[in-house]
Enzyme design. Structure first.
Site, PDB file in Angstrom:
ATOM      1  N   CYS A  49       1.007  -1.407   0.132  1.00 25.94           N
ATOM      2  CA  CYS A  49       0.121   0.082   0.186  1.00 25.94           C
ATOM      3  C   CYS A  49       1.065   1.403   0.319  1.00 25.94           C
ATOM      4  O   CYS A  49       2.342   1.705   0.854  1.00 25.94           O
ATOM      5  CB  CYS A  49      -1.151  -0.025   1.504  1.00 25.94           C
ATOM      6  SG  CYS A  49      -1.861   1.451   1.484  1.00 25.94           S
ATOM      7  N   CYS A  52       0.759   3.569   3.097  1.00 22.53           N
ATOM      8  CA  CYS A  52       0.715   3.222   4.793  1.00 22.53           C
ATOM      9  C   CYS A  52       1.945   3.621   4.927  1.00 22.53           C
ATOM     10  O   CYS A  52       2.626   3.850   4.313  1.00 22.53           O
ATOM     11  CB  CYS A  52       1.357   1.430   4.671  1.00 22.53           C
ATOM     12  SG  CYS A  52       0.165   0.530   4.353  1.00 22.53           S
ATOM     13  N   HIS A 110      -4.282   0.693   8.407  1.00 21.09           N
ATOM     14  CA  HIS A 110      -4.421   0.670   6.493  1.00 21.09           C
ATOM     15  C   HIS A 110      -6.161  -0.399   6.767  1.00 21.09           C
ATOM     16  O   HIS A 110      -6.873  -0.317   5.883  1.00 21.09           O
ATOM     17  CB  HIS A 110      -3.622  -1.149   6.196  1.00 21.09           C
ATOM     18  CG  HIS A 110      -4.135  -1.336   5.104  1.00 21.09           C
ATOM     19  ND1 HIS A 110      -3.994  -0.418   3.814  1.00 21.09           N
ATOM     20  CD2 HIS A 110      -4.926  -2.660   4.032  1.00 21.09           C
ATOM     21  CE1 HIS A 110      -4.469  -1.025   2.554  1.00 21.09           C
ATOM     22  NE2 HIS A 110      -4.617  -1.729   2.691  1.00 21.09           N
ATOM     23  N   ASN A 148     -14.150   9.234  -1.350  1.00 26.75           N
ATOM     24  CA  ASN A 148     -14.596   8.229  -2.019  1.00 26.75           C
ATOM     25  C   ASN A 148     -14.193   7.668  -0.974  1.00 26.75           C
ATOM     26  O   ASN A 148     -12.474   7.035  -1.396  1.00 26.75           O
ATOM     27  CB  ASN A 148     -14.208   8.032  -3.542  1.00 26.75           C
ATOM     28  CG  ASN A 148     -14.067   9.619  -4.274  1.00 26.75           C
ATOM     29  OD1 ASN A 148     -15.688  10.454  -4.392  1.00 26.75           O
ATOM     30  ND2 ASN A 148     -13.473   9.989  -4.573  1.00 26.75           N
ATOM     31  N   SER A 156      -9.485   4.362  -5.037  1.00 25.74           N
ATOM     32  CA  SER A 156      -7.783   3.909  -5.843  1.00 25.74           C
ATOM     33  C   SER A 156      -7.101   3.010  -4.686  1.00 25.74           C
ATOM     34  O   SER A 156      -6.370   2.740  -5.244  1.00 25.74           O
ATOM     35  CB  SER A 156      -6.709   5.319  -6.113  1.00 25.74           C
ATOM     36  OG  SER A 156      -6.462   6.034  -5.217  1.00 25.74           O
ATOM     37  N   HIS A 159      -7.635   2.059   1.837  1.00 24.55           N
ATOM     38  CA  HIS A 159      -6.819   3.151   3.231  1.00 24.55           C
ATOM     39  C   HIS A 159      -7.365   4.075   3.152  1.00 24.55           C
ATOM     40  O   HIS A 159      -7.310   4.704   2.790  1.00 24.55           O
ATOM     41  CB  HIS A 159      -4.567   2.729   3.322  1.00 24.55           C
ATOM     42  CG  HIS A 159      -4.490   3.472   4.083  1.00 24.55           C
ATOM     43  ND1 HIS A 159      -3.637   2.937   4.592  1.00 24.55           N
ATOM     44  CD2 HIS A 159      -4.270   4.328   4.853  1.00 24.55           C
ATOM     45  CE1 HIS A 159      -3.313   3.662   6.106  1.00 24.55           C
ATOM     46  NE2 HIS A 159      -3.102   4.601   6.365  1.00 24.55           N
ATOM     47  N   HIS A 161      -8.945   7.020   3.430  1.00 27.13           N
ATOM     48  CA  HIS A 161      -7.939   8.495   3.272  1.00 27.13           C
ATOM     49  C   HIS A 161      -9.411   9.141   2.346  1.00 27.13           C
ATOM     50  O   HIS A 161      -9.854   8.789   1.873  1.00 27.13           O
ATOM     51  CB  HIS A 161      -6.436   8.932   1.844  1.00 27.13           C
ATOM     52  CG  HIS A 161      -6.954   8.143   1.020  1.00 27.13           C
ATOM     53  ND1 HIS A 161      -7.799   6.916   0.178  1.00 27.13           N
ATOM     54  CD2 HIS A 161      -6.894   8.656  -0.317  1.00 27.13           C
ATOM     55  CE1 HIS A 161      -7.924   6.420  -0.678  1.00 27.13           C
ATOM     56  NE2 HIS A 161      -7.622   7.411  -1.032  1.00 27.13           N
ATOM     57  N   GLN A 163      -9.208  13.547   0.603  1.00 29.32           N
ATOM     58  CA  GLN A 163      -8.527  14.250  -0.910  1.00 29.32           C
ATOM     59  C   GLN A 163      -8.828  15.508  -0.571  1.00 29.32           C
ATOM     60  O   GLN A 163      -9.635  15.766   0.179  1.00 29.32           O
ATOM     61  CB  GLN A 163      -8.951  13.973  -2.271  1.00 29.32           C
ATOM     62  CG  GLN A 163      -8.302  12.364  -2.748  1.00 29.32           C
ATOM     63  CD  GLN A 163      -8.525  12.387  -4.054  1.00 29.32           C
ATOM     64  OE1 GLN A 163      -7.885  12.788  -4.867  1.00 29.32           O
ATOM     65  NE2 GLN A 163      -9.060  11.189  -4.387  1.00 29.32           N
TER      66      GLN A 163
END
Length: 336
Positions: A49, A52, A110, A148, A156, A159, A161, A163
């Protein structure tokens, strides 16, 4: 008021768009399947990943062994920080666009999600959102913070996250919300989302969670089956203006809301979410704005059956079968 079992249309006050509601299509018994969450017991660290701690990202940069939220420039940004080219006028109009993009990892774990980290960890994510809004907003017209979540929504990486895209323009949907909120203020002398908050609380049917600083509701005009709108009660137009108490209260409310989502179909609930606040380019001209977040989950009947915006929705008008009132009731039931 429209008949609860007959087709009717509802107006989205933030965008001016209509939604066709067809509740008669939901009379069949609910027999949705469930699918246990697959990622809850996943590895805390994945060597493959790129998000990570300690792992190398594309391009050779290596993540620090971070704890809590971690922010870095997007390695594949949608906007670059310099404009190139010149505007094109006429029928085939164009204009250059510039900006910056960031990634914010919510946790070093993760297998975590924004729903499953604790309030203290969520508070650090919120602090990151607020600082990104303040920092990027000092240089760009608008800052869009979003997430998302899940492969179904095009994430994508699994993990946890989100944006941040900041640009030298106000995006179409934000500009539309700005215009409708300003029009409401000009006509009525009040803040649109403050009036919506009061009306939703008075009606009560669509409220799913609340505290002294926030209200979470399936809005009257919801387009997605289990869409929610999170509105701040305080007179706040941008994330960075939230008080410490409001930030703490947001961490608690998001924990309740997102845990409810996961419980609905016993799955890691996918969604796209985003914050809408006053464009920074407007400066202090934001009395008509109220900070809010949209959550758009695609799931309809089970962990694997989603609503598709196709056919009539693409060619004519957004349509839904499950009423916002029924969706709110289902969410309240799993959040008890």
């Amino acid at each position: 008021m429209s008949h609860p079992d007959h087709p009717h249309r509802r107006l989205n006050r933030l965008t001016g768009e209509w939604v066709l509601v067809s509740p008669q299509r939901m009379k069949r018994p609910w027999q949705g399947e469930t699918k246990p969450a697959a990622s809850e017991d996943g590895p805390a660290h994945d060597a493959s990943c790129y998000l990570c701690p300690g792992n190398e990202r594309v391009g050779g940069l290596r993540n620090p062994h971070y704890e809590g939220a971690f922010v870095f420039p997007n390695d594949f940004p949608a906007l670059l920080d310099e404009r190139e080219g010149s505007p094109r006028t006429g029928l085939l109009r164009e204009e250059p666009a510039a900006g910056e993009a960031r990634v914010i990892c919510y946790s070093p774990d993760h297998s975590a999600t924004l729903a499953r980290i604790d309030n203290a960890a969520r508070r650090k994510v919120i602090e990151g959102w607020c600082e990104l809004s303040r920092d990027l907003g000092s240089r760009w017209e608008h800052v869009q913070i979003f997430e998302n979540k899940g492969a179904m929504m095009g994430a994508s990486s699994p993990h946890p996250h989100g944006q941040v895209w900041a640009g030298d323009f106000v995006p179409t949907l934000v500009a539309r919300e700005d215009a409708y909120q300003k029009e409401h203020r000009d006509w009525h002398g009040s803040v649109l989302l403050e009036d919506v908050l009061s009306a939703e609380e008075q009606d009560g049917e669509r409220v799913i969670a609340d505290n002294t600083h926030w209200l979470a509701v399936v809005p009257h005009w919801a387009a997605w089956p289990f869409e929610t709108l999170v509105i701040v009660r305080d007179d706040v137009a941008r994330l960075e203006d939230l008080s410490d108490d409001a930030r703490d209260a947001l961490a608690a409310l998001l924990g309740k809301l997102l845990a409810g989502y996961d419980a609905l179909f016993d799955t890691d609930f996918p969604y796209s979410m985003g914050w809408h606040g006053a464009p920074h380019g407007a400066g202090d001209d934001c009395a008509h704005w109220r900070l809010h977040a949209h959550f758009y989950p695609p799931l309809l009947r089970s962990a694997e059956i989603r609503k598709h915006m196709v056919g009539f929705e693409l060619m004519a008008e957004t349509q839904r079968d499950l009423t916002p009132e029924a969706a709110a009731q289902r969410l309240r039931e799993v959040m008890k």
